[in-house]
Design a protein around this motif. Structure first.
Motif, PDB file in Angstrom:
ATOM      1  N   LYS A 168      28.331  42.225  32.643  1.00 21.40           N
ATOM      2  CA  LYS A 168      28.551  42.186  31.395  1.00 21.40           C
ATOM      3  C   LYS A 168      29.464  43.180  30.761  1.00 21.40           C
ATOM      4  O   LYS A 168      30.218  42.163  29.908  1.00 21.40           O
ATOM      5  N   THR A 169      28.446  44.023  30.621  1.00 21.64           N
ATOM      6  CA  THR A 169      29.163  45.440  29.875  1.00 21.64           C
ATOM      7  C   THR A 169      30.792  45.125  30.701  1.00 21.64           C
ATOM      8  O   THR A 169      31.854  45.114  29.596  1.00 21.64           O
ATOM      9  N   ALA A 170      31.476  45.121  31.914  1.00 27.82           N
ATOM     10  CA  ALA A 170      32.261  45.432  32.189  1.00 27.82           C
ATOM     11  C   ALA A 170      33.226  44.283  31.606  1.00 27.82           C
ATOM     12  O   ALA A 170      34.113  44.402  31.262  1.00 27.82           O
ATOM     13  N   ARG A 171      32.734  43.154  31.351  1.00 24.14           N
ATOM     14  CA  ARG A 171      33.692  41.948  31.209  1.00 24.14           C
ATOM     15  C   ARG A 171      33.814  42.031  29.768  1.00 24.14           C
ATOM     16  O   ARG A 171      34.739  41.751  29.518  1.00 24.14           O
ATOM     17  N   LYS A 172      32.767  42.601  28.957  1.00 26.54           N
ATOM     18  CA  LYS A 172      32.765  42.704  27.534  1.00 26.54           C
ATOM     19  C   LYS A 172      34.388  43.969  27.396  1.00 26.54           C
ATOM     20  O   LYS A 172      34.951  43.506  26.054  1.00 26.54           O
ATOM     21  N   VAL A 173      34.205  44.575  28.110  1.00 25.14           N
ATOM     22  CA  VAL A 173      35.137  45.969  27.613  1.00 25.14           C
ATOM     23  C   VAL A 173      37.031  45.631  28.480  1.00 25.14           C
ATOM     24  O   VAL A 173      37.654  45.702  28.189  1.00 25.14           O
ATOM     25  N   CYS A 174      36.842  44.615  29.419  1.00 21.89           N
ATOM     26  CA  CYS A 174      37.885  44.609  30.690  1.00 21.89           C
ATOM     27  C   CYS A 174      38.036  43.420  30.945  1.00 21.89           C
ATOM     28  O   CYS A 174      37.293  43.005  31.268  1.00 21.89           O
ATOM     29  N   LYS A 175      39.277  42.502  30.739  1.00 22.23           N
ATOM     30  CA  LYS A 175      39.651  40.929  30.913  1.00 22.23           C
ATOM     31  C   LYS A 175      39.457  41.146  32.673  1.00 22.23           C
ATOM     32  O   LYS A 175      39.149  39.729  33.571  1.00 22.23           O
ATOM     33  N   ASN A 176      40.657  41.719  33.416  1.00 27.72           N
ATOM     34  CA  ASN A 176      40.145  41.951  34.909  1.00 27.72           C
ATOM     35  C   ASN A 176      39.386  42.751  35.256  1.00 27.72           C
ATOM     36  O   ASN A 176      39.692  43.297  37.109  1.00 27.72           O
ATOM     37  N   ALA A 177      38.165  43.113  35.059  1.00 26.96           N
ATOM     38  CA  ALA A 177      36.846  43.955  35.505  1.00 26.96           C
ATOM     39  C   ALA A 177      36.427  43.059  36.877  1.00 26.96           C
ATOM     40  O   ALA A 177      36.333  42.168  36.167  1.00 26.96           O
ATOM     41  N   CYS A 178      35.873  44.750  37.835  1.00 28.66           N
ATOM     42  CA  CYS A 178      35.151  43.302  38.851  1.00 28.66           C
ATOM     43  C   CYS A 178      33.131  43.378  38.013  1.00 28.66           C
ATOM     44  O   CYS A 178      32.592  44.171  37.894  1.00 28.66           O
ATOM     45  N   ILE A 179      33.282  42.040  38.218  1.00 26.92           N
ATOM     46  CA  ILE A 179      32.219  41.210  36.814  1.00 26.92           C
ATOM     47  C   ILE A 179      30.399  41.242  38.031  1.00 26.92           C
ATOM     48  O   ILE A 179      29.958  41.000  37.536  1.00 26.92           O
ATOM     49  N   ALA A 180      30.714  41.453  39.105  1.00 22.88           N
ATOM     50  CA  ALA A 180      29.823  41.540  39.947  1.00 22.88           C
ATOM     51  C   ALA A 180      29.123  40.370  40.565  1.00 22.88           C
ATOM     52  O   ALA A 180      27.836  40.315  40.482  1.00 22.88           O
ATOM     53  N   CYS A 181      29.757  39.840  40.258  1.00 24.22           N
ATOM     54  CA  CYS A 181      29.113  38.106  40.389  1.00 24.22           C
ATOM     55  C   CYS A 181      29.598  37.553  42.180  1.00 24.22           C
ATOM     56  O   CYS A 181      28.522  37.175  42.376  1.00 24.22           O
TER      57      CYS A 181
ATOM     58  N   VAL B 239      31.405  38.880  48.379  1.00 28.84           N
ATOM     59  CA  VAL B 239      30.503  38.994  49.509  1.00 28.84           C
ATOM     60  C   VAL B 239      30.206  37.719  50.392  1.00 28.84           C
ATOM     61  O   VAL B 239      30.214  37.991  51.534  1.00 28.84           O
ATOM     62  N   ARG B 240      30.116  36.723  49.550  1.00 29.86           N
ATOM     63  CA  ARG B 240      29.486  35.574  49.711  1.00 29.86           C
ATOM     64  C   ARG B 240      30.451  34.635  51.025  1.00 29.86           C
ATOM     65  O   ARG B 240      30.715  34.315  51.997  1.00 29.86           O
ATOM     66  N   ALA B 241      32.504  35.295  50.640  1.00 32.36           N
ATOM     67  CA  ALA B 241      33.337  34.330  51.409  1.00 32.36           C
ATOM     68  C   ALA B 241      33.339  35.795  52.229  1.00 32.36           C
ATOM     69  O   ALA B 241      33.357  34.884  53.319  1.00 32.36           O
ATOM     70  N   CYS B 242      32.861  36.735  52.178  1.00 32.95           N
ATOM     71  CA  CYS B 242      33.032  37.555  53.555  1.00 32.95           C
ATOM     72  C   CYS B 242      32.001  38.578  53.641  1.00 32.95           C
ATOM     73  O   CYS B 242      32.240  40.165  53.495  1.00 32.95           O
ATOM     74  N   PRO B 243      31.076  38.426  53.807  1.00 35.93           N
ATOM     75  CA  PRO B 243      29.930  39.248  53.988  1.00 35.93           C
ATOM     76  C   PRO B 243      30.079  41.000  55.341  1.00 35.93           C
ATOM     77  O   PRO B 243      29.691  41.612  54.798  1.00 35.93           O
ATOM     78  N   GLU B 244      30.857  39.844  56.492  1.00 40.57           N
ATOM     79  CA  GLU B 244      30.886  40.925  57.226  1.00 40.57           C
ATOM     80  C   GLU B 244      32.156  41.826  56.768  1.00 40.57           C
ATOM     81  O   GLU B 244      32.121  43.628  57.311  1.00 40.57           O
ATOM     82  N   GLY B 245      32.833  41.410  55.943  1.00 42.50           N
ATOM     83  CA  GLY B 245      34.575  42.942  55.259  1.00 42.50           C
ATOM     84  C   GLY B 245      33.946  43.174  54.339  1.00 42.50           C
ATOM     85  O   GLY B 245      34.354  44.443  53.817  1.00 42.50           O
ATOM     86  N   ILE B 246      32.755  42.951  53.160  1.00 40.13           N
ATOM     87  CA  ILE B 246      32.884  43.912  51.776  1.00 40.13           C
ATOM     88  C   ILE B 246      31.047  43.693  51.091  1.00 40.13           C
ATOM     89  O   ILE B 246      31.292  42.950  51.943  1.00 40.13           O
TER      90      ILE B 246
ATOM     91  N   GLN C 237      39.657  33.866  54.461  1.00 41.90           N
ATOM     92  CA  GLN C 237      38.548  34.091  53.849  1.00 41.90           C
ATOM     93  C   GLN C 237      39.139  34.660  53.219  1.00 41.90           C
ATOM     94  O   GLN C 237      38.805  34.879  51.359  1.00 41.90           O
ATOM     95  N   ILE C 238      40.412  35.354  53.014  1.00 39.53           N
ATOM     96  CA  ILE C 238      40.929  35.841  51.715  1.00 39.53           C
ATOM     97  C   ILE C 238      41.585  35.019  50.427  1.00 39.53           C
ATOM     98  O   ILE C 238      41.177  35.213  49.463  1.00 39.53           O
ATOM     99  N   THR C 239      41.428  33.763  51.279  1.00 44.16           N
ATOM    100  CA  THR C 239      42.115  33.007  50.391  1.00 44.16           C
ATOM    101  C   THR C 239      41.394  32.245  49.360  1.00 44.16           C
ATOM    102  O   THR C 239      40.415  32.459  47.784  1.00 44.16           O
ATOM    103  N   ALA C 240      38.965  31.825  49.676  1.00 42.81           N
ATOM    104  CA  ALA C 240      38.010  32.013  49.000  1.00 42.81           C
ATOM    105  C   ALA C 240      38.021  33.161  48.817  1.00 42.81           C
ATOM    106  O   ALA C 240      37.487  32.642  47.101  1.00 42.81           O
ATOM    107  N   ILE C 241      38.198  34.573  48.839  1.00 44.98           N
ATOM    108  CA  ILE C 241      38.174  35.401  48.227  1.00 44.98           C
ATOM    109  C   ILE C 241      38.641  35.800  46.646  1.00 44.98           C
ATOM    110  O   ILE C 241      38.478  36.173  45.254  1.00 44.98           O
ATOM    111  N   GLU C 242      40.035  34.454  46.850  1.00 44.46           N
ATOM    112  CA  GLU C 242      41.184  35.472  45.264  1.00 44.46           C
ATOM    113  C   GLU C 242      40.293  34.367  44.639  1.00 44.46           C
ATOM    114  O   GLU C 242      41.481  34.070  43.163  1.00 44.46           O
TER     115      GLU C 242
END
Lengths: 270, 191
Positions: free
Chosen positions: A205-218, A222-229, A248-253
């Motif tokens: 929530k905080t991350a999204r509030k301060v920066c549009k490009n932040a990782c929001i930990a959704c 991780v669901r797309a590739c649990p082995e690598g991320i 998986q990269i396509t899914a990650i994107e």
């Protein structure tokens, strides 16, 4: 005749006298040095950047000859220098993986909100002491300490307030990594083509509030590739790049904030 | 008394760096850290003192008796170059760390005009042996004083916000100029 002979003889005598003195002193004060050190030293790039962890090229040469480091310890020289040194010393060169520095932040002027106007000393180190100029306390402050630290002209400050690294010039010396007070820059193998463009450990929530490009930990990546991320402290982390397949990269994107994804060439031509 | 006056004037009034503007290369090159500046100053002091002694001996025992005064410059260069070689060997043996810190500026003492200037000035003013030695030590200490002061200022400068166009050599030269102006204040001290 004597007018010429006397000065010549005088100077010759003086010269001989001092030469003798120096020769004696040299014998007394001789410093033994392994000739191999000189040989290795001459093969090095002479950047004296300290990327190898030694104070300069000479210190590195001494360490290589002593066997304290492998011949491939010079990141600037890369494979060529490593092979040359190994040949000269009769050792095996070891594999050199070329690395480049990459910026883990996409909080440019548009995306990241500022905290107010910062009028202090224009350096990241100083700005960081008072909490930085942006609301995100993990992101790039954009004063370019890293650009100043770069010895190879491989960095410049982009128009959007984020540093740009020219990968073909980057020698992975790590000066920018040390210069960044927030540890935003990391060295990656050049072959790695996917990365997380965020360092924020704030809650989504905080991350999204301060920066549009932040990782929001959704967790989409991780669901797309649990082995690598994995998700660690509200931040996606790539643990093993090799386990991520192209599909998986396509899914990650699909990442809603584009905080993880392929490294696009355009990224470096801002 | 005369010797004391000469000594003080060599340090403060006729300071080689700030009055004659000789030896500016190491003055700017090795004045980034107080430690290495002090070592450089002491190395120059040593070379200056020995140069003063040896060049006086050569001048008064060899050159003047045989009317070879015109060989002064050549023979003084010989003296200085040999002494610098000696100092370099000694420092390399005694303290490799200092040898690294002084770097290229150590062999460059050879071409440090302050030392040549000292030998020639002493010969020109026809100083006695004692006076020459005093002049040599005083000048060396004067150089040390100037370079250490400069290094202290530059260590502070690193922490201050210098305008971009003046960074590095620019601000160093301005500081040197202001220091020279300040040292002009000593000029009334000794007639």
């Amino acid at each position: 005749m004597m007018n010429i002979a006397i000065p010549i003889l005088t100077m010759a005598a003086l010269g001989f006298f001092f030469a003798l003195g120096l020769a004696v002193a040299y014998q007394k004060l001789k410093v033994e040095e392994d000739p191999k050190i000189e040989m290795v030293f001459e093969l090095l790039p002479m950047a004296n950047c300290g990327a190898c962890g030694f104070s300069g090229c000479h210190a590195f040469a001494v360490a290589v000859v002593k066997g304290e480091v492998e011949p491939n310890g010079c990141p600037v020289g890369g494979e060529e220098v490593a092979t040359n040194i190994a040949d000269a010393l009769g050792l095996s060169a070891g594999e050199v993986i070329r690395k480049v520095a990459r910026v883990h932040c996409r909080g440019n002027r548009e995306a990241a909100k500022t905290r107010g106007q910062y009028l202090g000393i224009p350096s990241c180190a100083a700005s960081h002491l008072v909490g930085g100029n942006k609301q995100c306390s993990f992101g790039c402050m954009g004063f370019g300490d890293c650009v100043d630290a770069c010895l190879f002209d491989a960095m410049y400050m982009g128009n959007d307030g984020l540093p740009v690294i020219l990968e073909e010039k980057c020698s992975a010396c790590g000066k920018c990594v040390d210069a960044c007070p927030r540890g935003i820059i990391e060295l990656h193998p050049i072959a790695q083509n996917i990365m997380v463009f965020c360092q924020s450990l704030d809650s989504g929530k905080t991350a999204r509030k301060v920066c549009k490009n932040a990782c929001i930990a959704c967790g989409i990546c991780v669901r797309a590739c649990p082995e690598g991320i994995i998700m660690e402290d509200n931040l996606a982390k790539i643990t093993d790049q090799t386990k991520i397949s192209p599909e998986q990269i396509t899914a990650i994107e699909k990442c809603p904030t584009k905080a993880i994804g392929r490294i696009h060439k355009e990224e470096y031509e801002r | 008394m005369e010797l004391l006056a000469l000594f003080i004037s060599a340090i403060l009034v006729n300071n080689f760096v700030l009055y004659y503007f000789l030896g500016i290369c190491p003055f700017l090159g090795v004045s980034k850290k107080i430690d290495s500046a002090l070592s450089m100053g002491l190395a120059v002091t040593f070379v200056m003192t020995i140069t003063a002694v040896v060049s006086w001996m050569i001048n008064h025992w060899i050159l003047i008796p045989y009317k070879l005064d015109y060989l002064q410059i050549v023979s003084f260069i010989l003296v200085i170059a040999s002494l610098v070689q000696l100092v370099e060997m000694f420092i390399r043996k005694a303290s490799p760390a200092l040898y690294q810190a002084l770097g290229i500026y150590l062999p460059l003492i050879t071409t440090n005009c302050a030392i040549m200037g000292l030998a020639l000035l002493a010969a020109l003013k026809n100083f006695s042996f004692l006076k020459t030695v005093t002049f040599g030590i005083g000048s060396g200490l004067g150089f040390t004083l100037a370079i250490v002061l400069m290094a202290s200022i530059r260590e502070q400068l690193d922490l201050s916000d210098v305008p971009k166009p003046l960074k590095g050599a620019g601000i160093a030269l301005i500081v040197a100029g202001i220091m020279a102006l300040a040292f002009q204040g000593f000029s009334g001290m000794i007639k």
